[in-house]
Design a protein around this motif. Structure first.
Motif: not given
Length: 261
Positions: A54-66, A74-83, A93-94, A113-115
């Motif tokens: 699943e993918s959850l996206q939120t917005v605060k001002g000009y900043t988006v977090t996904t 099999d119990g494995s996990l792939d987890d990515e958060t991008t701001v 940004l990150t 940490e792109a900046v």
């Protein structure tokens, strides 16, 4: 709504050749991102379900977090958060990406940490942490690939963006996006048409010349977009890790007990 793309595989880490990625223009934020929540499936090369996501996206001002997660059977996990920011252009940004469990030969956690141009790599097998410094361009696309696909000009034959290869020794490459025709699919029994795009990593320099010879050239990613003036991803085939098979990500919907047979 879009979701962050998974780790676009990569060249073997022992190719210690300096690579200068070609500069590309920032991606205009033509279609602003909003809050949203979608369900995903991850399929193997034979169409068998590997993971529910699943993918959850939120917005605060000009900043988006996904945040996008895949929980494997099999119990494995792939987890990515991008701001990222969406002003005139998109700017990452990150980007935090975790892969662990038996599905991944080299489980690791990578933070970009792109900046300030810093990449933190934590090897989950050895416990070793490294912090290589990279000069990261404004057009970095890690974690916002589907946003990029939504916003590239409709008449553009080719688009180039920068991409940090998520390996134990990260390096900068160029992601080349080109149009490769159309495919048909059905929705509610009706035939629809999706635009097909090819995404290839250009390693550049000596690394780009050697990779095909030694069989370490990353496989091309294919994306299918639908929606006309407001494109949306419906299917993506890509590698999740270096040397891995092509897995398919696609949107899905819940199934109710009365529908299961």
């Amino acid at each position: 709504m879009s979701f962050p793309f998974r780790a676009l595989f990569v060249l073997c880490s022992f190719l210690l050749v300096i690579h200068s990625a070609s500069q590309a223009d920032p991606i205009p934020a033509r279609l602003k991102q909003g809050a949203g929540h979608i369900f995903l499936l991850l399929l193997d090369e034979n169409g068998k379900t590997l993971a529910a996501g699943e993918s959850l996206q939120t917005v605060k001002g000009y900043t988006v977090t996904t945040r996008t997660t895949f929980h494997f059977r099999d119990g494995s996990l792939d987890d990515e958060t991008t701001v990222f920011e969406q002003r005139v252009n998109f700017r990452v940004l990150t980007d935090d990406h975790l892969q662990r469990g038996p599905a991944f030969p080299h489980p690791m956690q990578i933070r970009i940490e792109a900046v300030n141009g810093r990449v933190i790599v934590h090897d989950l097998e050895s416990g070793k942490t490294t912090t290589p410094a990279l000069k990261i361009p404004f057009d970095l696309a890690n974690g916002i690939i589907t946003q990029v696909l939504q916003n590239i000009p409709q008449d553009a034959a080719e688009t180039k963006v920068s991409y940090v290869l998520p390996t134990s020794k990260p390096r900068l490459a160029t992601l080349v996006i080109s149009r490769s025709g159309k495919d048909s699919y059905t929705l509610g029994g009706e035939r629809q048409t999706a635009k097909k795009l090819e995404l290839k990593l250009d390693l550049g320099g000596l690394a780009g010349l050697i990779a095909p010879v030694i069989g370490k050239e990353p496989k091309s990613t294919t994306a299918w977009m639908a929606g006309g003036n407001v494109p949306m991803f419906i299917r993506i085939q890509t590698q999740f890790f270096e040397g891995g098979p092509l897995w398919t990500i696609q949107q899905t919907a819940p199934t109710w007990p009365s529908e299961e047979k």
